[in-house]
Design a protein around this motif. Sequence first.
Motif, PDB file in Angstrom:
ATOM      1  N   ASP A   3     -50.538 -26.468 -36.052  1.00 48.98           N
ATOM      2  CA  ASP A   3     -50.974 -27.730 -35.456  1.00 48.98           C
ATOM      3  C   ASP A   3     -50.025 -28.835 -35.936  1.00 48.98           C
ATOM      4  O   ASP A   3     -50.246 -29.453 -36.975  1.00 48.98           O
ATOM      5  CB  ASP A   3     -52.413 -28.023 -35.866  1.00 48.98           C
ATOM      6  CG  ASP A   3     -52.983 -29.256 -35.178  1.00 48.98           C
ATOM      7  OD1 ASP A   3     -52.223 -29.949 -34.458  1.00 48.98           O
ATOM      8  OD2 ASP A   3     -54.174 -29.530 -35.371  1.00 48.98           O
ATOM      9  N   TYR A   4     -48.952 -29.059 -35.182  1.00 52.96           N
ATOM     10  CA  TYR A   4     -47.922 -30.007 -35.591  1.00 52.96           C
ATOM     11  C   TYR A   4     -48.432 -31.439 -35.657  1.00 52.96           C
ATOM     12  O   TYR A   4     -48.003 -32.217 -36.506  1.00 52.96           O
ATOM     13  CB  TYR A   4     -46.706 -29.917 -34.659  1.00 52.96           C
ATOM     14  CG  TYR A   4     -45.944 -28.636 -34.835  1.00 52.96           C
ATOM     15  CD1 TYR A   4     -45.167 -28.431 -35.970  1.00 52.96           C
ATOM     16  CD2 TYR A   4     -46.021 -27.631 -33.883  1.00 52.96           C
ATOM     17  CE1 TYR A   4     -44.473 -27.244 -36.157  1.00 52.96           C
ATOM     18  CE2 TYR A   4     -45.329 -26.450 -34.052  1.00 52.96           C
ATOM     19  CZ  TYR A   4     -44.551 -26.253 -35.185  1.00 52.96           C
ATOM     20  OH  TYR A   4     -43.881 -25.089 -35.370  1.00 52.96           O
ATOM     21  N   LYS A   5     -49.352 -31.776 -34.780  1.00 54.83           N
ATOM     22  CA  LYS A   5     -49.916 -33.125 -34.807  1.00 54.83           C
ATOM     23  C   LYS A   5     -50.651 -33.366 -36.126  1.00 54.83           C
ATOM     24  O   LYS A   5     -50.473 -34.399 -36.768  1.00 54.83           O
ATOM     25  CB  LYS A   5     -50.851 -33.340 -33.622  1.00 54.83           C
ATOM     26  CG  LYS A   5     -51.418 -34.743 -33.576  1.00 54.83           C
ATOM     27  CD  LYS A   5     -52.302 -34.950 -32.358  1.00 54.83           C
ATOM     28  CE  LYS A   5     -52.874 -36.351 -32.357  1.00 54.83           C
ATOM     29  NZ  LYS A   5     -53.757 -36.576 -31.202  1.00 54.83           N
ATOM     30  N   GLU A   6     -51.469 -32.396 -36.550  1.00 61.24           N
ATOM     31  CA  GLU A   6     -52.201 -32.538 -37.808  1.00 61.24           C
ATOM     32  C   GLU A   6     -51.243 -32.553 -38.993  1.00 61.24           C
ATOM     33  O   GLU A   6     -51.423 -33.309 -39.944  1.00 61.24           O
ATOM     34  CB  GLU A   6     -53.228 -31.412 -37.969  1.00 61.24           C
ATOM     35  CG  GLU A   6     -54.091 -31.565 -39.203  1.00 61.24           C
ATOM     36  CD  GLU A   6     -54.882 -32.869 -39.240  1.00 61.24           C
ATOM     37  OE1 GLU A   6     -55.093 -33.387 -40.351  1.00 61.24           O
ATOM     38  OE2 GLU A   6     -55.287 -33.371 -38.182  1.00 61.24           O
ATOM     39  N   MET A   7     -50.199 -31.749 -38.941  1.00 57.46           N
ATOM     40  CA  MET A   7     -49.195 -31.746 -40.005  1.00 57.46           C
ATOM     41  C   MET A   7     -48.521 -33.116 -40.088  1.00 57.46           C
ATOM     42  O   MET A   7     -48.320 -33.656 -41.183  1.00 57.46           O
ATOM     43  CB  MET A   7     -48.146 -30.646 -39.746  1.00 57.46           C
ATOM     44  CG  MET A   7     -48.698 -29.245 -39.908  1.00 57.46           C
ATOM     45  SD  MET A   7     -47.611 -27.939 -39.292  1.00 57.46           S
ATOM     46  CE  MET A   7     -46.106 -28.230 -40.168  1.00 57.46           C
TER      47      MET A   7
END
Length: 53
Positions: A3-7
């Motif tokens: 989950d790149y957004k959460e990262m």
Amino acid sequence: MPDYKEMYLTLFRATEQAINTLIAAQQQCEELYMDAPQGELLLLSKYGETEET
């Protein structure tokens, strides 16, 4: 899939926290400097003589 957004948001929040911590520490040091007693000023002339003010 990661989950790149959460990262990104996790890293962004941590970066913001670190910046705020550094700003607070700088402000605290500035206050300590401003509250410190003034030292005596010693003026030096070109010829090695000293004058106290």
